[in-house]
Design a protein around this motif. Structure first.
Motif, PDB file in Angstrom:
ATOM      1  N   VAL A 265       2.471   1.782  -3.465  1.00  0.00           N
ATOM      2  CA  VAL A 265       1.540   2.260  -4.493  1.00  0.00           C
ATOM      3  C   VAL A 265       1.047   3.666  -4.184  1.00  0.00           C
ATOM      4  O   VAL A 265       0.994   4.541  -5.053  1.00  0.00           O
ATOM      5  N   GLY A 266       0.653   3.891  -2.927  1.00  0.00           N
ATOM      6  CA  GLY A 266       0.012   5.161  -2.574  1.00  0.00           C
ATOM      7  C   GLY A 266       0.948   6.220  -2.057  1.00  0.00           C
ATOM      8  O   GLY A 266       0.549   7.371  -1.860  1.00  0.00           O
TER       9      GLY A 266
ATOM     10  N   ALA B   4       0.828  -1.207   0.000  1.00  0.00           N
ATOM     11  CA  ALA B   4       0.000   0.000   0.000  1.00  0.00           C
ATOM     12  C   ALA B   4       0.861   1.254   0.000  1.00  0.00           C
ATOM     13  O   ALA B   4       0.567   2.235  -0.703  1.00  0.00           O
TER      14      ALA B   4
END
Length: 219
Positions: free
Chosen positions: A40-41, A37
């Motif tokens: 990606v973020g 996460a």
């Protein structure tokens, strides 16, 4: 023995998460999800969380080598690997009490402590797979919960069961699930009272399992 190991896993997982930088020591899936996460973020990267994954793999390799070169099997191998797990947990306790890593949960000392805790849990996984291959996992509660629920549904149904009948495995999964939850609850309640000494709980329990063959049928 596996239900007691499950209690230890619950204690170590929740204590490591709350006191050592929000890292799952027994639940590597959680670290993979969080790390993915972040990748990606965006956001701050927790190096210890990333390091926990290869560290877990490395310890599995080392434990396999220890088991292979020791040439031990059965209760003798169980005792050896229980001793390794107990020594690693004792090391986490010593580091926590002496150096207070919880005061800087994202610092180098906390990262070192959590890697040792990860090593202890990797040792427990390897113990089950190498010495007790028929045992259900003591830390992966998703599988235990799923098996328990689906088996209960089969038991309540009047029709042909959809899963292979194995009452023993269902009971074992329920015991391990209960043990993990109990370990989490005990450690969560103990942390405000014991502080860094809370690591004494899984360490003492690991030592008890190691020296009391009644838990695992050793001699």
């Amino acid at each position: 023995m596996p239900p007691v190991l499950s209690v230890i896993a619950g204690m170590v997982d929740i204590t490591g998460f709350y006191m050592l930088g929000n890292i799952f020591t027994a639940h590597i899936t959680g670290n993979l999800v969080v790390a993915s996460a972040v990748a990606v973020g965006g956001g701050p990267i927790n190096l210890a969380q990333l390091a926990a994954i290869p560290a877990f793999i490395l310890v599995l390799v080392l434990i396999w080598l220890i088991a292979r070169f020791s040439r031990l099997t059965g209760p003798a191998l169980v005792r050896l690997l229980l001793g390794v797990q107990c020594a690693l947990l004792a090391a986490v306790l010593a580091v926590s009490v002496a150096l207070k890593p919880a005061t800087h949960p994202h610092g180098l000392i906390a990262g070192t402590a959590v890697m040792i805790a990860v090593a202890a849990m990797a040792t427990q996984y390897a113990l089950l797979r190498l010495a007790l291959p028929k045992a259900v996992s003591t830390a992966v509660m998703t599988g235990n919960l799923s098996n328990a629920v689906l088996s209960i549904m089969d038991a309540l149904s009047n029709g042909h069961p959809l899963m292979s009948a194995d009452d023993g495995r269902l009971k074992q999964a329920l015991r391990l699930l209960a043990g993990f939850v109990v370990g989490c609850v005990i450690a969560a309640l103990a942390m405000p009272l014991m502080g860094d000494w809370v690591w004494a709980l899984p360490t003492a329990l690991a030592a008890l399992v190691m020296i009391r063959p009644v838990f695992w049928g050793g001699r």
